[in-house]
Write an enzyme that holds these catalytic residues in place. Structure first.
Site, PDB file in Angstrom:
ATOM      1  N   GLU A  51      16.401  -2.438 -87.797  1.00 60.53           N
ATOM      2  CA  GLU A  51      15.801  -3.765 -87.700  1.00 60.53           C
ATOM      3  C   GLU A  51      16.773  -4.765 -87.080  1.00 60.53           C
ATOM      4  OE1 GLU A  51      13.059  -2.713 -91.558  1.00 60.53           O
ATOM      5  OE2 GLU A  51      14.676  -4.172 -91.778  1.00 60.53           O
TER       6      GLU A  51
ATOM      7  N   SER B 180      10.882   5.442 -95.898  1.00 57.86           N
ATOM      8  CA  SER B 180       9.763   5.701 -96.812  1.00 57.86           C
ATOM      9  C   SER B 180      10.147   6.652 -97.944  1.00 57.86           C
ATOM     10  CB  SER B 180       8.544   6.240 -96.043  1.00 57.86           C
ATOM     11  OG  SER B 180       8.053   5.266 -95.142  1.00 57.86           O
TER      12      SER B 180
ATOM     13  N   LYS C 174      16.399  -5.943 -97.986  1.00 61.98           N
ATOM     14  CA  LYS C 174      15.986  -6.671 -96.783  1.00 61.98           C
ATOM     15  C   LYS C 174      15.771  -8.154 -97.122  1.00 61.98           C
ATOM     16  CE  LYS C 174      14.196  -2.376 -94.940  1.00 61.98           C
ATOM     17  NZ  LYS C 174      13.167  -1.687 -94.126  1.00 61.98           N
TER      18      LYS C 174
END
Length: 252
Positions: free
Chosen positions: A101, A214, A14
């Protein structure tokens, strides 16, 4: 996990990482050979680091470098954007498209995600297409409906096991520490597998389906043991070589 499918552990950095992060990537390169029997590794850093990392990984067949996004066109007046061809030229081997995202922050819909996947192929790269439901959609019992719609809308017609990877990332599990149960993951991955096999006969059964959300060393083995989970798309845990390699070691 389908025995014939080689697992892929892909790290999505990211908007994290500077040139000083090269040491961490070097540690990943050094450890990749030790997990080569279990999985293929890929790191998708910010675009500013792709060329640097690709040069470090040059010649290694156990770890490759990918990108996090691309513009659908090959060139033109698109200030601030990067084409798939540019990313390939920098050393990327794959491109993540349709991450939740990007869908949320940049309002990217299925049609644009499909175009970006086609752009990745145009540049000779693998498209890692992300799908997944929000917490509200999950609470409404729409998980399979949402994922099915994203599969139909986001995947180009000429997908093959060689040019496409699907990543299921429940939006509510990304960066929250929450993960669905193994039973929940199995249900969605079976649905994805059936959808791929039906739409892409002869290819769908061999396509890699990654789980993301996660993923960490403590839950990797359980997740990787689930049927039709062929690896993971890892977020925060991919920033540290020790965690990233530990996740790869969790593959059966």
């Amino acid at each position: 996990m389908t025995d014939a499918i080689r697992p892929l552990i892909a790290g999505n950095w990211k908007m994290n990482g500077l040139r000083a992060s090269l040491g961490e990537f070097e540690a990943m390169c050094a450890g990749a050979a030790g997990v080569a029997a279990k999985a293929e590794l890929m790191v998708c850093p910010p675009a500013t680091l792709i060329a640097l990392f690709a040069a470090q990984a040059h010649g290694a067949n156990t770890l490759s470098v990918g990108a996090q996004d691309c513009h659908p066109k090959a060139s033109g007046a698109h200030t601030g954007d990067l084409s798939a061809e540019m990313l390939a030229d920098a050393g990327a081997r794959a491109i993540i498209v349709g991450h939740s995202e990007r869908r949320a922050d940049h309002h990217e819909g299925d049609a644009l995600v499909r175009q970006k996947a086609e752009a990745a192929w145009r540049a000779g790269l693998v498209a890692i297409v992300c799908i997944g439901e929000t917490q509200q959609q999950r609470d409404q019992g729409k998980t399979l409906e949402i994922c099915g719609g994203q599969l139909v809308g986001s995947l180009p017609d000429k997908a093959t096991a060689a040019n496409l990877v699907v990543a299921y990332e429940p939006v509510w599990a990304i960066g929250t520490g929450l993960t669905p149960t193994a039973k929940d993951v199995e249900q969605v991955h079976r649905f994805i597998r059936d959808s791929l096999t039906s739409r892409f006969p002869g290819e769908g059964e061999r396509m890699r389906i990654l789980y993301g959300g996660s993923v960490k060393p403590s839950n990797a083995a359980e997740l990787m043991a689930v049927a039709n989970v062929n690896g993971a798309l890892v977020g925060g845990a991919s920033l540290k070589a020790s965690d990233f390699l530990a996740i790869a070691r969790g593959c059966p």
